[in-house]
Design an enzyme around this catalytic site. Structure first.
Site, PDB file in Angstrom:
ATOM      1  N   SER A 173       0.834  -1.191   0.000  1.00  0.00           N
ATOM      2  CA  SER A 173       0.000   0.000   0.000  1.00  0.00           C
ATOM      3  C   SER A 173       0.880   1.256   0.000  1.00  0.00           C
ATOM      4  O   SER A 173       1.727   1.390  -0.877  1.00  0.00           O
ATOM      5  CB  SER A 173      -0.927  -0.044   1.218  1.00  0.00           C
ATOM      6  OG  SER A 173      -2.000   0.836   1.065  1.00  0.00           O
ATOM      7  N   ASP A 339      -8.485  -6.892  -4.568  1.00  0.00           N
ATOM      8  CA  ASP A 339      -8.100  -5.554  -4.104  1.00  0.00           C
ATOM      9  C   ASP A 339      -8.645  -4.519  -5.078  1.00  0.00           C
ATOM     10  O   ASP A 339      -8.196  -4.426  -6.213  1.00  0.00           O
ATOM     11  CB  ASP A 339      -6.565  -5.478  -4.027  1.00  0.00           C
ATOM     12  CG  ASP A 339      -6.064  -4.149  -3.461  1.00  0.00           C
ATOM     13  OD1 ASP A 339      -6.867  -3.201  -3.315  1.00  0.00           O
ATOM     14  OD2 ASP A 339      -4.855  -4.065  -3.155  1.00  0.00           O
ATOM     15  N   HIS A 372      -7.798  -5.483  -0.234  1.00  0.00           N
ATOM     16  CA  HIS A 372      -6.508  -4.811  -0.093  1.00  0.00           C
ATOM     17  C   HIS A 372      -5.738  -5.299   1.140  1.00  0.00           C
ATOM     18  O   HIS A 372      -4.521  -5.436   1.114  1.00  0.00           O
ATOM     19  CB  HIS A 372      -6.744  -3.304  -0.013  1.00  0.00           C
ATOM     20  CG  HIS A 372      -5.501  -2.489   0.092  1.00  0.00           C
ATOM     21  ND1 HIS A 372      -4.507  -2.524  -0.864  1.00  0.00           N
ATOM     22  CD2 HIS A 372      -5.070  -1.613   1.043  1.00  0.00           C
ATOM     23  CE1 HIS A 372      -3.526  -1.706  -0.506  1.00  0.00           C
ATOM     24  NE2 HIS A 372      -3.842  -1.142   0.638  1.00  0.00           N
TER      25      HIS A 372
END
Lengths: 401, 208
Positions: A173, A339, A372
């Protein structure tokens, strides 16, 4: 740690602000490095931040050749406690499956460093620290920081520790954004890079979600234009709502349905009111209320902004490949099928750019319904592929088992 | 892709390809499957190898073995690579499964200074006899699928392939045909090779 001592540890790299202990078979060192007026951090916005501190942890031992350094970059609400107990919450580190003895990032083999990012709230200088100019907390007087600033600060800490080359820089991320920034700005220092569930630029949709979170914080009357510390208030409600909204984006519809469906929370029927009738509501409220105990609202504003501003290609005429031109680093890009915050297409753009400069790149997409957040969870296929990548890179770098 | 075409193991063509690759060169294996050829080339030829594979299972298996492989499609994803990026680009038992073999081969010629292609020969006498006497689509050791579920959508004979190479300005530098378990080096595929080869490996280079 003896190896570091022998290597000649400069001031600030240890000293009085450093503690060492053993946890779950890991040699943990918890430390605070201070950068004085002679070592300012030159920020993208033009401000020279000084003085500042970086709070960080290390696991394992640096080898004599200093060739076994793994740098972990944490995500938006992460911290330096990747594999040790978080002191505020008392909970285990946030990446237990990935980091530890015998794990893909093997603490018996690698010297692992994880730093709290600049702008953060776990010991590294951020908006809640004292502004030397006023003697009061920075609040909104803290300069706006970028992903490149975070990485620049990390590089300064490594310089202080006498570490040149990083064997592997890894993160998911926002951590993945830092990995890309490292690989672009300091390519000669990066032997291998693992950007996970990330993007080379923050998408409009993601900026939109961040803006919702920021507006929730700013709408809380206790936020006081960011000066809540001076006013003795706490915008916990706004920060909790920001977290709740963001948390939805970390999951997937399939995972939400599997975990919660339309199940009711501690009741047999709906109440015709606005209590948390549904389990998902109760879950989100819990996520929000526990988050405010460990995170600073202004830090949330600043760090989300840093992600929004991230657009690696922008500095290279809009051509992402140019950000990696001439790179000798090996890359392993990882994405997850479910995701939707940093979808496979975003990650594939990184791969395309790396292919365009004929970089040594691997790219795996992991099948999962966990969204995610999968990068933080127990995903055996991610571990087996990353183990393969890391071990092969370690062989190439001559790092023993 | 190479894992899906029903090819019998062990793959003799992998050894033949390995013999054509100069040690220490930069190699891209398009359609690398589980990475068998790349692993072989790394251990025997010390190459700097990369792979592209369509199936995610193949990619993950390759990366787990420590190989640099990305998920991608030969038909669409070769455009990313710069000119002359590799000393060799290999297309092993894959060209017949691409949608546009001519464009793929053109891309390979651009990316690699040399191109290695291995492919099944639809001109083999067994194939010809099966179609002649059975009146049905042939199924052989190298072509083990029914017509409706085969990934091999662009089959050709060795003569057809040689024509395409000529068309694209690719010279045949080296060629080896397989008849059963035996390999024969030939200079150019003629009618006899086209009749007896079950498959073939070509080393191609740009015509000056």
């Amino acid at each position: 740690m003896n190896t570091i001592e022998k290597a000649g540890r400069p001031e600030g790299a240890g000293g009085p602000h450093s503690t060492e202990f053993e946890e779950a078979g890991i040699r943990v060192r918890r430390a605070l490095a201070t950068f004085g007026p002679d070592e300012p951090l030159a920020l993208d916005c033009g401000v020279k931040l000084s003085p500042f501190t970086i709070s960080y942890e290390t696991y394992g031992e640096l080898n004599a050749a200093k060739s076994n350094v793994v740098l972990i970059c944490h995500a938006l609400t992460g911290d330096q406690y990747a594999a040790s107990t978080q002191p505020l919450t008392g909970k285990p580190g946030w990446w237990p499956h990935m980091v530890g003895p015998g794990r893909p990032i093997d603490t018996n083999r690698f010297f692992v460093i994880c730093q709290n990012v600049i702008g953060g709230c776990m010991g590294t200088t951020g908006p809640r620290d004292t502004d030397p100019a006023t003697g009061r907390p920075y609040g909104l007087n803290f300069p706006v920081i970028t992903i490149a600033d975070m990485v620049r600060a990390q590089a300064m800490l490594l310089d202080k520790l006498g570490i040149g080359e990083i064997f592997c820089v890894i993160g998911g991320s926002m951590g993945g954004m830092q990995v890309l920034q490292w690989a672009s700005a300091y390519s000669e220092r990066v032997f291998s890079a693992i950007p996970i569930a990330t993007a080379a630029r923050h998408s409009a949709q993601n900026i939109a979600f961040h803006e919702v979170g920021r507006q929730a914080i700013m709408a809380d009357p206790e936020w006081k234009q960011g000066a809540y510390l001076a006013h003795g208030t706490n915008p916990a409600k706004g920060l909790a709502v920001a977290r709740m909204a963001a948390h939805i984006t970390y999951l997937s519809e399939a995972a939400l349905h599997r975990k919660f469906g339309r199940n009711l929370q501690d009741r047999d029927s709906i109440t015709y009111g606005f209590d948390a009738d549904f389990q998902i509501e109760s879950y989100l409220r819990h996520q929000g209320s526990t988050f405010v105990d460990r995170f600073d609202a202004n830090s949330y504003l600043y760090i989300t902004r840093a992600m929004d501003y991230f657009d690696l290609a922008a500095d290279f005429g809009g051509v992402l490949a140019n950000a990696f031109r001439g790179t000798k680093s090996r890359f392993c890009v990882v994405s997850f099928t479910s995701d939707w915050l940093f979808p496979t297409s975003d990650n594939r753009q990184i791969v395309h750019a790396l292919n365009a400069v004929a970089a040594k790149v691997s790219f795996v997409e992991i099948k999962t319904d966990k969204g995610h957040d999968a990068f933080l969870l127990d995903e055996p296929e991610m571990f087996s592929t990353l183990r393969g990548f890391i071990d092969s890179a370690a062989r190439a770098r001559g790092i023993g088992a | 892709m190479s894992t899906q075409n029903g090819h019998a193991d062990p793959r003799i063509d992998l050894d033949l390809i390995a013999e054509m690759i100069a040690p220490g060169s930069r190699v891209l294996d398009v359609g690398c499957g589980d990475g068998d050829l790349l692993a072989l080339l790394q251990s025997k030829r010390n190459v700097d190898g990369r792979g592209v594979e369509l199936s995610q299972e193949g990619v993950n298996a390759s990366v787990t073995r420590g190989l640099a492989v990305v998920q991608g499609d030969a038909d669409t994803d070769l455009a990313d690579y710069p000119d002359d990026a590799f000393d060799y680009v290999i297309l092993s038992q894959t060209i017949q499964a691409t949608r546009n073999p001519k464009e793929v081969l053109r891309a390979l010629k651009r990316i690699g200074r040399r191109v290695v292609v291995s492919l099944p020969n639809f001109g083999n006498w067994r194939v010809r006899l099966q179609l002649l006497f059975n009146g049905r689509m042939p199924e052989t050791r190298s072509l083990g699928h029914s017509w409706y579920d085969t990934p091999n959508i662009h089959l050709c004979t060795l003569l057809d392939f040689a024509d395409l190479c000529d068309d694209l300005g690719l010279d045949i530098e080296d060629a080896v045909i397989l008849t059963g378990e035996r390999a024969w080096r030939i200079s150019n595929p003629g009618p006899l090779a086209n009749l007896f080869a079950s498959e073939a490996v070509f080393l191609l280079s740009r015509r000056n």
